[in-house]
Design a protein around this motif. Structure first.
Motif, mmCIF file in Angstrom:
data_model
loop_
_atom_site.group_PDB
_atom_site.id
_atom_site.type_symbol
_atom_site.label_atom_id
_atom_site.label_comp_id
_atom_site.label_asym_id
_atom_site.label_seq_id
_atom_site.Cartn_x
_atom_site.Cartn_y
_atom_site.Cartn_z
ATOM 1 N N GLY A 184 0.796 -1.221 0.000
ATOM 2 C CA GLY A 184 0.000 0.000 0.000
ATOM 3 C C GLY A 184 0.826 1.267 0.000
ATOM 4 N N GLY A 185 2.131 1.159 0.230
ATOM 5 C CA GLY A 185 2.999 2.328 0.192
ATOM 6 C C GLY A 185 3.238 2.760 -1.249
ATOM 7 N N GLU A 186 3.877 3.883 -1.409
ATOM 8 C CA GLU A 186 4.197 4.381 -2.737
ATOM 9 C C GLU A 186 5.663 4.800 -2.788
ATOM 10 O OE1 GLU A 186 1.419 7.546 -3.609
ATOM 11 O OE2 GLU A 186 0.098 6.147 -4.631
ATOM 12 N N ILE A 187 6.239 4.694 -3.980
ATOM 13 C CA ILE A 187 7.599 5.177 -4.194
ATOM 14 C C ILE A 187 7.586 6.117 -5.383
ATOM 15 C CG2 ILE A 187 8.754 3.173 -3.212
ATOM 16 C CD1 ILE A 187 9.263 2.216 -6.092
ATOM 17 N N MET A 188 8.542 7.020 -5.409
ATOM 18 C CA MET A 188 8.689 7.942 -6.534
ATOM 19 C C MET A 188 9.775 7.388 -7.445
ATOM 20 S SD MET A 188 8.610 11.536 -4.490
ATOM 21 C CE MET A 188 8.517 12.582 -5.923
ATOM 22 N N VAL A 189 9.495 7.371 -8.742
ATOM 23 C CA VAL A 189 10.447 6.846 -9.717
ATOM 24 C C VAL A 189 10.783 7.962 -10.695
ATOM 25 C CG1 VAL A 189 10.857 5.093 -11.475
ATOM 26 C CG2 VAL A 189 9.423 4.546 -9.497
ATOM 27 N N ALA A 190 12.064 8.289 -10.776
ATOM 28 C CA ALA A 190 12.520 9.338 -11.688
ATOM 29 C C ALA A 190 13.714 8.818 -12.469
ATOM 30 C CB ALA A 190 12.918 10.587 -10.900
ATOM 31 N N PHE A 191 13.967 9.406 -13.616
ATOM 32 C CA PHE A 191 15.122 9.036 -14.416
ATOM 33 C C PHE A 191 16.381 9.576 -13.741
ATOM 34 C CE2 PHE A 191 11.669 9.274 -17.547
ATOM 35 C CZ PHE A 191 11.766 8.006 -18.096
ATOM 36 N N ALA A 192 17.475 8.815 -13.821
ATOM 37 C CA ALA A 192 18.752 9.257 -13.267
ATOM 38 C C ALA A 192 19.245 10.466 -14.057
ATOM 39 C CB ALA A 192 19.776 8.128 -13.330
ATOM 40 N N GLU A 193 19.709 11.464 -13.338
ATOM 41 C CA GLU A 193 20.180 12.695 -13.975
ATOM 42 C C GLU A 193 21.342 12.393 -14.919
ATOM 43 O OE1 GLU A 193 21.971 17.033 -12.702
ATOM 44 O OE2 GLU A 193 20.860 15.876 -11.233
ATOM 45 N N GLY A 194 21.224 12.878 -16.153
ATOM 46 C CA GLY A 194 22.264 12.695 -17.150
ATOM 47 C C GLY A 194 22.215 11.366 -17.885
ATOM 48 N N SER A 195 21.283 10.488 -17.519
ATOM 49 C CA SER A 195 21.196 9.176 -18.180
ATOM 50 C C SER A 195 20.592 9.323 -19.575
ATOM 51 C CB SER A 195 20.349 8.218 -17.345
ATOM 52 O OG SER A 195 18.988 8.623 -17.364
ATOM 53 N N ASP A 196 20.825 8.313 -20.406
ATOM 54 C CA ASP A 196 20.238 8.308 -21.745
ATOM 55 C C ASP A 196 18.723 8.332 -21.659
ATOM 56 O OD1 ASP A 196 22.703 8.290 -22.968
ATOM 57 O OD2 ASP A 196 22.762 6.101 -23.182
ATOM 58 N N GLU A 197 18.168 7.603 -20.684
ATOM 59 C CA GLU A 197 16.721 7.569 -20.518
ATOM 60 C C GLU A 197 16.174 8.957 -20.203
ATOM 61 O OE1 GLU A 197 18.785 5.455 -18.940
ATOM 62 O OE2 GLU A 197 18.263 3.522 -19.826
ATOM 63 N N GLU A 198 16.900 9.718 -19.366
ATOM 64 C CA GLU A 198 16.451 11.066 -19.030
ATOM 65 C C GLU A 198 16.479 11.960 -20.262
ATOM 66 O OE1 GLU A 198 17.536 14.752 -16.082
ATOM 67 O OE2 GLU A 198 19.067 13.869 -17.349
ATOM 68 N N LYS A 199 17.526 11.830 -21.068
ATOM 69 C CA LYS A 199 17.654 12.657 -22.263
ATOM 70 C C LYS A 199 16.533 12.386 -23.264
ATOM 71 C CE LYS A 199 22.613 12.963 -21.731
ATOM 72 N NZ LYS A 199 23.894 12.402 -22.115
ATOM 73 N N GLU A 200 16.045 11.132 -23.294
ATOM 74 C CA GLU A 200 15.010 10.749 -24.245
ATOM 75 C C GLU A 200 13.604 10.788 -23.649
ATOM 76 O OE1 GLU A 200 16.179 6.946 -25.765
ATOM 77 O OE2 GLU A 200 18.128 7.700 -26.416
ATOM 78 N N ALA A 201 13.488 11.085 -22.359
ATOM 79 C CA ALA A 201 12.181 11.089 -21.693
ATOM 80 C C ALA A 201 11.306 12.204 -22.247
ATOM 81 C CB ALA A 201 12.364 11.289 -20.189
ATOM 82 N N PRO A 202 9.997 11.947 -22.335
ATOM 83 C CA PRO A 202 9.099 12.992 -22.829
ATOM 84 C C PRO A 202 9.089 14.196 -21.881
ATOM 85 C CG PRO A 202 7.879 10.974 -22.292
ATOM 86 C CD PRO A 202 9.316 10.719 -22.005
ATOM 87 N N ARG A 203 9.115 15.360 -22.477
ATOM 88 C CA ARG A 203 9.014 16.615 -21.724
ATOM 89 C C ARG A 203 7.548 17.037 -21.725
ATOM 90 N NH1 ARG A 203 14.067 14.876 -21.401
ATOM 91 N NH2 ARG A 203 15.648 16.470 -21.271
ATOM 92 N N ILE A 204 7.085 17.526 -20.591
ATOM 93 C CA ILE A 204 5.697 17.955 -20.469
ATOM 94 C C ILE A 204 5.684 19.436 -20.131
ATOM 95 C CG2 ILE A 204 3.542 17.635 -19.201
ATOM 96 C CD1 ILE A 204 4.565 14.714 -18.718
ATOM 97 N N THR A 205 4.932 20.200 -20.918
ATOM 98 C CA THR A 205 4.817 21.633 -20.700
ATOM 99 C C THR A 205 3.773 21.892 -19.629
ATOM 100 O OG1 THR A 205 5.414 22.086 -22.985
ATOM 101 C CG2 THR A 205 4.269 23.841 -21.796
#
Length: 179
Positions: A97-118
């Motif tokens: 029932g708990g929650e965790i926050m998942v973010a891309f690692a700073e500077g990773s390829d995944e972060e560079k390709e992640a969709p940007r939201i305005t």
């Protein structure tokens, strides 16, 4: 419901701040000795498309009717006049029932390709500035302004999606101070 998510966000931000400090040192330790953090890595399942060599599918921003309020969280990557751009931080619910926050690692390829939201805001948008320090032991919230928006900080927003643009009614800008 918004207050519950807000408390959860604050708690998760404090947890992230605590975990971030484990890597902050003077750099004088012996780097040849093994380090144990007391946490074992978990083997995560690999999506089928990655095993077969296909491009992984990216999650599109959620589209709402334009009237339903939604909580949304992201790392600020760009700031413009009356708007800013974020990379979404996802909340995942655990079995207990708990929650965790998942973010891309700073500077990773995944972060560079992640969709940007305005994210857009106007004169009616309420801004809150939250500071967290001492590895989450202390925090304060004060009234904020759009001037508090800075790249690299996290924004927790309440508002609505219209297409791929999020219109914020409230923005909490979170700054974690690591001494």
């Amino acid at each position: 419901m918004y207050n519950k998510r807000r408390r959860m966000f604050i708690t998760m931000t404090m947890v992230l701040a605590l975990s971030g400090l484990t890597g902050c040192g003077k750099g004088t330790e012996d780097t040849d000795r093994p380090v144990s953090f007391g946490v074992e890595a978990e083997e995560l399942p690999v999506p089928e498309e990655m095993e077969s060599g296909e491009e992984p599918k990216t999650q599109e921003p959620q589209e709402l009717s334009g009237t339903e309020e939604e909580d949304f969280c992201g790392d600020i990557v760009e700031i413009g006049e009356g708007q800013f751009t974020v990379i979404e931080i996802y909340l995942e619910e655990l079995e207990d029932g708990g929650e965790i926050m998942v973010a891309f690692a700073e500077g990773s390829d995944e972060e560079k390709e992640a969709p940007r939201i305005t994210v857009t805001y106007d004169e009616n948008t309420k801004f809150i500035k939250q500071k967290i320090w001492d590895a989450g032991a202390g925090h304060e919230e004060t009234e904020g302004t759009a001037d508090n928006l800075k790249t690299g900080l996290t924004a927790h927003m309440n508002g609505r999606f219209e297409g791929e643009v999020f219109h914020a009614a409230e923005v909490m800008v979170v700054e974690v101070i690591q001494d």
